[in-house]
Design an enzyme around this catalytic site. Structure first.
Site, PDB file in Angstrom:
ATOM      1  N   SER A 136     -29.318  40.338   4.742  1.00 24.35           N
ATOM      2  CA  SER A 136     -30.639  40.816   4.403  1.00 24.35           C
ATOM      3  C   SER A 136     -30.800  41.274   2.955  1.00 24.35           C
ATOM      4  CB  SER A 136     -31.022  41.955   5.338  1.00 24.35           C
ATOM      5  OG  SER A 136     -30.156  43.060   5.141  1.00 24.35           O
TER       6      SER A 136
ATOM      7  N   SER B 297     -24.800  41.719   5.653  1.00 23.63           N
ATOM      8  CA  SER B 297     -25.979  41.701   4.771  1.00 23.63           C
ATOM      9  C   SER B 297     -25.707  41.906   3.289  1.00 23.63           C
ATOM     10  CB  SER B 297     -26.994  42.745   5.235  1.00 23.63           C
ATOM     11  OG  SER B 297     -27.723  42.248   6.323  1.00 23.63           O
TER      12      SER B 297
ATOM     13  N   LYS C 133     -31.751  47.981  -3.224  1.00 26.28           N
ATOM     14  CA  LYS C 133     -32.398  47.403  -2.035  1.00 26.28           C
ATOM     15  C   LYS C 133     -33.468  48.365  -1.524  1.00 26.28           C
ATOM     16  CE  LYS C 133     -30.986  45.376   2.440  1.00 26.28           C
ATOM     17  NZ  LYS C 133     -29.829  45.082   3.305  1.00 26.28           N
TER      18      LYS C 133
END
Lengths: 473, 96
Positions: free
Chosen positions: A157, A181, A82
């Site tokens: 996210s 997330s 990420k």
């Protein structure tokens, strides 16, 4: 070479194949890069791809394999990261314009650990700006699509990480979880997503959103893979003083389990599909001999408001560092005040501005007692309630999300509706407890995830139980 | 709805220059979120202390450690003068 689609293998299968000489790390990496090349224009999972570096790394692993060196289990496995986790020498933007050219000067601890394992970093994945969102639509650069239905969101996210693994662009990914997330995108994309116990994994090198909630964790195809990645990244780190070691021993036979199910799982805001799958999972557990205990966790009704007060307050403080003076984008003006304001106004997107404003509001004189202090007290009550429940039961079962993956654009203009996506996941962040989302089945073509929450440091136990629940039907 | 004047004041404190449409949108959005968050007030929490009773974190010894890549940090400064980080005047009346 092996005839199988290498990108569909689990880490454990790929690791065995590499050692058996069925295929090379280079072939495995090329297969993932091939999928990125073919699919990512449509999916938008990656913000950057490290093609040459990944292939060089794969070649090194292949050399070690051919000299019959003993290698760690993640050696040669392509992993996506990420884009709010630092990899030295690579851009790390947190999907924000304010950091669009920022390059990391050091590795996050989790990256150092994966490097030592010989994992191959294939690229950095898209996210909601500074991890603020539940759909990956809040990225300053691109929208990520759900590989199971391109018109729908992959969750957020960590939506880029989830889409990358689901589409075979990487064998596993790291995400971060502040309110759901990792788990919510894992559920939306049919993956196992683990939010470890607060402190189990070092946060050093993770861009801070809400420091008392943030945790890094894996997104993988299976529970066994999740356990493998988690074991590689966990542990106390002198660079993160909230990190710690923990121990937990528990029986794992399903027949002896006491599973708590909060009444809220069947209540307001939970879709009929999720109720149905919760019942299916309960029926399976009962058939295996587990005892189901109905829990009245009234604190669950307040988890989301508490989360949005405390997380935005912490975010407003954490994001004060982005001022255009020392790194990142700068809109230099005559005065310091103007430099700050111009840099931040042009650098941050709407959701980030909304949360900074909300966090500052609830911390400000006149509102502090009614919001921030009240939320901190409520957090303590919720923590105590979960601790008490986990004496009565071995784990808590809920759906991961209130509903199925929603369509791109459906919620982006309605913040409260978007925040409600986190209804069932935020409690684990408020309490610091570990939680995992397990893909239990499909509703049409859309995956459904169930969440298991357990006592501190019970990750192995939760993943062991989770492995029985994967793709029930 | 939060008054647009309150939003403006708050924006100034957090160093954001908001456009008039952003002010309008944020005053509506924040009001909706606060309206949702207001359910917290239903909880009776008078007896609860906010004292953090978790075990204290043991801080590491405060001593300097050499960071070999300081050059990379300096290279990311938006503005420099010689080897220094350049920033605008802190006190605006010194300007010019």
């Amino acid at each position: 070479m092996d005839n199988r689609d290498l990108t569909q293998l689990s880490i454990i299968e790929a690791s065995q194949g590499l050692r058996a000489g069925d295929f090379s790390a280079r072939q495995l990496t090329e297969a993932c890069l091939g999928n990125i090349n073919q699919k990512d224009q449509e999916l938008g999972s990656f913000l950057s791809v490290f093609k040459d570096e990944a292939l060089d790394q794969a070649q090194l692993i292949d050399r070690s394999l051919s000299s019959r060196k003993e290698l760690p289990p993640l050696a040669g496995i392509p992993i996506a990261i990420k884009d709010n986790i630092l990899i030295h020498g690579h851009r790390c933007s947190s999907a924000s314009n304010i950091l669009k050219k920022y390059s990391a000067a050091y590795d996050a601890t989790v990256i150092q650990k994966l490097r030592q394992q010989g994992a191959i970093f294939i690229g950095k994945t898209n996210l909601d700006e500074f991890a603020m969102g539940s759909s990956t639509e809040n990225s300053a650069f691109q929208v990520t699509h759900n590989p199971h239905d391109l018109e729908r969101v992959p969750g957020g996210s960590s939506g880029g990480s989830a889409a990358a693994v689901a589409a075979g662009e990487a064998l596993a990914a790291l995400g971060s979880d502040t309110g759901g997330s990792i788990r919510q995108p894992a559920a939306f994309c049919g993956l196992v997503g683990l939010k470890p116990t607060y402190g189990a994994v070092s946060r050093y090198g993770l861009m801070a959103f809400a420091s008392s909630f943030d945790q890094i964790g894996p997104l993988t195809k299976t529970s066994q893979d999740s356990r493998l990645v988690f074991r590689s990244i966990r542990g106390q780190d002198p660079m993160d003083l909230t990190s710690r070691e923990g121990y937990f021993n528990k029986k794992t036979e399903i027949s002896k389990l006491r599973v708590g199910v909060p009444e809220q799982c069947f209540g307001e805001g939970i879709s009929s599909e999720m109720v149905k799958w919760t019942e299916k999972t309960i029926d399976y557990l009962k058939d295996q001999g587990a005892r189901i205990v109905s829990l009245d966790l009234s604190g669950l009704d307040y988890s989301l408001p508490v989360y949005y007060v405390v997380a935005t307050a912490e975010a407003s403080a954490n994001l004060a560092r982005y001022d255009g003076l020392r790194y990142g984008e700068a809109e230099t003006a005559k005065s310091l005040q103007e430099t700050y304001a111009r840099t931040r106004s042009q650098g941050f997107g709407m959701e980030v501005k909304r949360r900074i404003m909300l966090g500052s509001y609830t911390l400000s004189a006149g509102h502090y007692d009614a919001y921030y202090q009240q939320a901190q007290k409520a957090r303590k009550v919720i923590e105590a309630e979960f601790q008490k429940a986990l004496v009565e039961v071995d784990l808590i079962l809920t759906p991961t999300t209130p509903g199925l993956p929603f369509k791109i654009g459906d919620r982006i203009d309605n913040p409260v509706e978007m925040y409600l996506s986190d209804l069932l996941t935020v409690s684990a962040n408020l309490t610091g407890l570990p939680a995992v989302s397990i893909p239990v089945g499909r509703e049409g073509k859309l995956p459904v995830g169930m969440q298991l929450i357990g006592p501190s440091f019970s990750e192995d136990f939760l993943l062991q139980i989770g492995s029985h629940l994967e793709w029930l039907s | 709805m939060i008054k647009p004047s309150d939003i403006k004041q708050l924006a100034r404190l957090v160093h954001l220059d908001l456009t008039s449409s952003e002010i309008e949108r944020l005053s509506q959005d924040e009001a909706e979120v606060l309206n949702y968050v207001d359910r917290l007030k239903q909880m009776n929490l008078e007896q609860i202390s906010i004292k953090d009773d978790r075990p204290q974190i043991k801080l590491r010894e405060d001593r300097p450690v050499r960071f070999d890549r300081a050059g990379e940090l300096i290279a990311s400064f938006p503005q420099t003068e010689g080897r220094f980080l350049k920033v605008p005047f802190v006190f605006e009346d010194q300007d010019g």
